[in-house]
Design a protein around this motif. Structure first.
Motif, PDB file in Angstrom:
ATOM      1  N   THR A 346       0.745  -1.070  -0.004  1.00  0.00           N
ATOM      2  CA  THR A 346      -0.063   0.019   0.010  1.00  0.00           C
ATOM      3  C   THR A 346       0.897   1.116  -0.002  1.00  0.00           C
ATOM      4  O   THR A 346       0.363   2.448  -0.184  1.00  0.00           O
ATOM      5  CB  THR A 346      -0.961   0.047   1.185  1.00  0.00           C
ATOM      6  N   VAL A 347       2.139   1.174   0.166  1.00  0.00           N
ATOM      7  CA  VAL A 347       3.180   2.211   0.188  1.00  0.00           C
ATOM      8  C   VAL A 347       4.199   2.311  -0.868  1.00  0.00           C
ATOM      9  O   VAL A 347       5.062   1.411  -0.974  1.00  0.00           O
ATOM     10  CB  VAL A 347       3.933   2.270   1.433  1.00  0.00           C
ATOM     11  N   PRO A 348       3.798   3.043  -2.159  1.00  0.00           N
ATOM     12  CA  PRO A 348       4.804   2.833  -3.211  1.00  0.00           C
ATOM     13  C   PRO A 348       6.167   3.017  -2.784  1.00  0.00           C
ATOM     14  O   PRO A 348       7.065   2.269  -3.210  1.00  0.00           O
ATOM     15  CB  PRO A 348       4.144   3.859  -4.118  1.00  0.00           C
ATOM     16  N   ASN A 368      -0.674  -5.184  -6.611  1.00  0.00           N
ATOM     17  CA  ASN A 368      -1.734  -5.601  -5.966  1.00  0.00           C
ATOM     18  C   ASN A 368      -2.949  -6.535  -6.927  1.00  0.00           C
ATOM     19  O   ASN A 368      -4.167  -6.487  -6.641  1.00  0.00           O
ATOM     20  CB  ASN A 368      -2.712  -4.377  -5.283  1.00  0.00           C
ATOM     21  N   GLY A 369      -2.348  -7.443  -7.595  1.00  0.00           N
ATOM     22  CA  GLY A 369      -3.160  -8.112  -8.321  1.00  0.00           C
ATOM     23  C   GLY A 369      -2.476  -9.495  -8.518  1.00  0.00           C
ATOM     24  O   GLY A 369      -1.666 -10.203  -7.652  1.00  0.00           O
ATOM     25  N   TRP A 370      -3.180 -10.486  -9.700  1.00  0.00           N
ATOM     26  CA  TRP A 370      -2.491 -11.737  -9.934  1.00  0.00           C
ATOM     27  C   TRP A 370      -1.940 -11.905 -11.126  1.00  0.00           C
ATOM     28  O   TRP A 370      -2.618 -11.344 -12.151  1.00  0.00           O
ATOM     29  CB  TRP A 370      -3.281 -12.747  -9.310  1.00  0.00           C
TER      30      TRP A 370
ATOM     31  N   TRP B 414      -0.130  -0.250 -11.963  1.00  0.00           N
ATOM     32  CA  TRP B 414       1.145   0.159 -11.261  1.00  0.00           C
ATOM     33  C   TRP B 414       0.675   1.419 -10.833  1.00  0.00           C
ATOM     34  O   TRP B 414       0.113   2.298 -11.342  1.00  0.00           O
ATOM     35  CB  TRP B 414       2.190   0.145 -12.446  1.00  0.00           C
ATOM     36  N   PRO B 415       1.388   1.856  -9.500  1.00  0.00           N
ATOM     37  CA  PRO B 415       1.233   3.130  -8.774  1.00  0.00           C
ATOM     38  C   PRO B 415       1.829   4.497  -9.669  1.00  0.00           C
ATOM     39  O   PRO B 415       2.952   3.984 -10.227  1.00  0.00           O
ATOM     40  CB  PRO B 415       1.942   2.818  -7.304  1.00  0.00           C
ATOM     41  N   LEU B 419       5.701   4.703 -11.755  1.00  0.00           N
ATOM     42  CA  LEU B 419       5.591   4.544 -13.289  1.00  0.00           C
ATOM     43  C   LEU B 419       6.681   5.400 -14.039  1.00  0.00           C
ATOM     44  O   LEU B 419       6.881   6.681 -13.308  1.00  0.00           O
ATOM     45  CB  LEU B 419       4.468   5.010 -13.808  1.00  0.00           C
ATOM     46  N   PRO B 420       7.617   4.930 -14.776  1.00  0.00           N
ATOM     47  CA  PRO B 420       8.222   6.095 -15.302  1.00  0.00           C
ATOM     48  C   PRO B 420       7.695   7.060 -16.217  1.00  0.00           C
ATOM     49  O   PRO B 420       6.382   7.079 -16.390  1.00  0.00           O
ATOM     50  CB  PRO B 420       8.891   5.038 -16.441  1.00  0.00           C
ATOM     51  N   PRO B 421       8.309   8.232 -16.086  1.00  0.00           N
ATOM     52  CA  PRO B 421       7.626   9.609 -16.851  1.00  0.00           C
ATOM     53  C   PRO B 421       6.981   9.032 -18.127  1.00  0.00           C
ATOM     54  O   PRO B 421       6.011   9.858 -18.250  1.00  0.00           O
ATOM     55  CB  PRO B 421       8.783  10.587 -16.668  1.00  0.00           C
ATOM     56  N   GLU B 422       7.473   8.510 -18.897  1.00  0.00           N
ATOM     57  CA  GLU B 422       7.184   8.249 -20.350  1.00  0.00           C
ATOM     58  C   GLU B 422       5.749   7.604 -20.288  1.00  0.00           C
ATOM     59  O   GLU B 422       4.956   7.703 -21.296  1.00  0.00           O
ATOM     60  CB  GLU B 422       8.068   7.213 -21.129  1.00  0.00           C
ATOM     61  N   LEU B 423       5.375   6.988 -19.190  1.00  0.00           N
ATOM     62  CA  LEU B 423       4.182   6.407 -19.050  1.00  0.00           C
ATOM     63  C   LEU B 423       3.211   6.799 -18.219  1.00  0.00           C
ATOM     64  O   LEU B 423       2.023   6.450 -17.827  1.00  0.00           O
ATOM     65  CB  LEU B 423       4.311   4.713 -18.581  1.00  0.00           C
TER      66      LEU B 423
END
Lengths: 441, 441
Positions: A346-348, A368-370, B414-415, B419-423
């Protein structure tokens, strides 16, 4: 053509799933869903080639002011000039078989295809080939062969320009050896083994982990290349008990074939040096198996690398407990390549160092998935470092899977009358073009 | 960083060309030009990574309305996680050596590089490495090793993630064998042999052909991978006489090294079963050679395939006369892959069938020009079917050369913080992104 194939598959879904059920025991719901998925792949590639971005059109107009003067140069990708050989997988009689993503993307690229049928579903393969051919302008665009010797001859054939394969590491190495023996080498796009590590961080919502894990592990009797084979969890007796309870709630099922069942039992034997955390209920059917989850701590796991981190195809996994994220990182660093890696948290910021390591170990990172369930979309990447894939730069699922069957040609001062439409100044097809260094869409 | 390298090379041009002249005898004009070209390659790759299109950013937002619901998936290419090994070529001490396109594109991708120096110019290699390193944030980004054993160890090293090579077919096969012996296979981007066929159509302006051919053939004492080794011309005594006259006007020169001179003389020996059309004047210097052009008709040429169509590195070529375009097509079909194929004509429709065949045989098609001279630009493709290249999908010159050192990663749900800035949705770097199926620039 690609949309006609999709329509033909959907029109025959009632026949197709029945034949496949007889050969695979995967069940009606799954098989109907998989046929829809296969049809969806053909539709996606129809979109891809209408869009035209896959050819990577680039136009550099002549510039006589440069030293030396620059000619007019234009570049686009075109189909590999020949036949793509596709080796079908056992575990997806539609989506990774005769009408699977390799076939759809290769036809979309402009290649003809010869599929080596998987021996686990020969009748399904024949029926699918018949359905697909009925929608093609020429039946010669899709060939189908059976048997190991036919597969060998296919890889050796001079008309074959590339090979797609989904299967085991041993199978992939055998095909690579055949390619190495060819007079003219050809590219090999194999999707091989993958353990798909899942890391549960201390900040994760532990109550969501156990059920999700047990479900992903046992989906399709664990017969997915994205099956979660390793689960790293903080040392926490409560979490282990939850995981054990969830696994005990699962039920196994019949595997696809005797050989696959035997492989799974052999894998359990190999892992028997570890303690069993929990088992599910035994599966019935001819080749029924029992979901089995082992447990160890990170020290023992590290001592027993690499053998404990080899893929065990089926509903088996290892729960590895860790105390500190730092010791976890050192062990993750030792893992081989996987198709996926998953992080629960929960904490990036806590995830950042783990994500850095996993980003070098897997082709797809999941939060947080599978890992089971591979979305067919533009951005999907279903590949990864060896042994997940023989070519980490390529994917076998998603829009960019077409790139495997293409190679560029540059045209220098070429007459407009002979240029492909994608490279003409008027851009009659409206494809994305990079012109004199800048993208235009 | 890349632009600082370019500046550093230009700042030291007066020293660099002198050292290279001592080792290669290529001459001041050519060497100064080649240093400018090398610097230009670093500048092009600076443009490429500022643009950001090379990462192929794709964003598919989540779509819960689909069956099954689609997660958020984002994909981009990232540097291969490790060291790129570069094997320098003999014939370009700057542009295909320590500061060549392989090094520039690999540094641009985000990889570190270790170059295996070519034994033909070790001092130039050391000086160039020193100059490049002076502009790098860390000297560790560029390593340099000498000697065959060091090259072997480099290819075998577990930290090496890809190999770039420019050289002979035999050298390329030796490197491939080393890679096959690795525990973890890695991609191999080799530019090997090429005969670069040139087809003069009946409609061509014959008066322009002879001079252009002789010039392209003898440029740099024929030591280019794009040297025109085969010239197909209509049966026409006048044209043959013009070609012979133009060749007689040429002068050879010293080749790069004794081994290369010996290889050229061996090639002439191999071709001595053909009649000599004309020779140029003998070149002086330690390893001077004489331009030599053979002549045959298409029937004899076809009988002696494939041996007469093997590359003879140096200023040698074969003029092949044909009567009908139809018989020409059948022979072109039998040629191996080349980096280039050229057509001379004035009637595009006449060229269409020839272009169709050549388009499957070469990576770059040239109209009314000559294959030597490879423009460094966005659209260049310097590659082709085996044995021109070990990977027909890739180029060693031009903006897309960076693609060799990249592999994609997909990020699922993905949080945003990771994420890389490009995404990222805000696209803070302003890179070209495909979002939900549509290009945005």
């Amino acid at each position: 053509m690609l949309e006609a194939v999709a329509d033909a598959l959907i029109a025959r879904v009632d026949d197709l799933w029945v034949v496949a059920e007889r050969e695979t025991a995967l069940g009606e719901v799954r098989l109907r869903g998989e046929i829809a998925r296969s049809a969806g792949q053909f539709r996606l590639f129809a979109q891809v080639i209408r869009d035209g971005g896959h050819v990577g059109a680039i136009i550099d107009h002549a510039d006589p002011s440069l030293t030396p003067p620059r000619p007019d140069v234009r570049r686009m990708k075109r189909p590999l000039p020949g036949v793509v050989a596709v080796f079908a997988a056992s575990n997806f009689p539609f989506a990774f078989s005769v009408a699977g993503g390799d076939t759809a993307s290769a036809l979309a690229a402009g290649c003809s295809v010869v599929v080596k049928a998987h021996p686990g579903h020969p009748q399904t393969s024949e029926l699918v080939a018949e359905v697909v051919r009925s929608a093609l302008p020429s039946p010669d665009l899709l060939g189908l062969v059976h048997g190991m010797q036919a597969g060998v001859e296919l890889v050796r054939h001079p008309a074959v320009v590339a090979v797609g394969f989904t299967g085991s590491v041993a199978g992939g190495k055998a095909i690579q050896a055949l390619i190495d023996g060819r007079e003219t080498p050809i590219p090999f796009f194999g999707e091989l083994g993958s353990v798909n590590p899942v890391v549960v961080l201390p900040s994760a919502r532990a109550e969501e982990v156990a059920g999700g894990f047990a479900g992903s592990l046992t989906l399709g009797v664990g017969q997915f290349c994205t099956n979660p084979g390793l689960l790293f969890v903080p040392e926490d007796a409560g979490l282990l008990e939850r995981l054990a309870a969830a696994v005990r709630e699962t039920t196994g099922g019949p595997m696809l074939a005797e050989r696959i069942r035997d492989g799974y039992l052999g894998g359990l034997e190999r892992l028997s040096e570890l303690r069993v955390l929990a088992e599910g209920k035994a599966g019935d059917g001819a080749w029924g198996v029992t979901p089995t989850v082992f447990v160890t701590d990170i020290g023992e796991f590290a001592d027993k690398l690499p053998r404990v981190a080899e893929e065990c195809f089926g509903p088996a996994s290892i729960v590895v407990t860790y105390r500190e994220v730092a010791e976890l990182l050192a062990v993750l660093e030792q893992l081989e390549g996987s198709l996926t890696a998953t992080v629960h948290g929960t904490v990036p910021e806590e995830a950042a160092p783990v994500a850095e390591v996993l980003g070098r170990k897997a082709g797809r990172l999941i939060w947080n998935g599978w890992p089971t369930g591979v979305a067919v979309c533009w951005a999907m990447h279903h590949g990864g470092p060896w042994p997940a894939s023989t070519s980490a730069a390529h994917t076998s699922v998603g829009a960019t899977a077409i790139d495997r069957w293409l190679a560029p040609t540059a045209y220098q001062d070429w007459p407009a009358e002979l240029l492909p439409p994608e490279l003409q100044d008027g851009n009659p097809l409206g494809v994305p073009q990079r012109v004199d260094g800048r993208f235009r869409t």
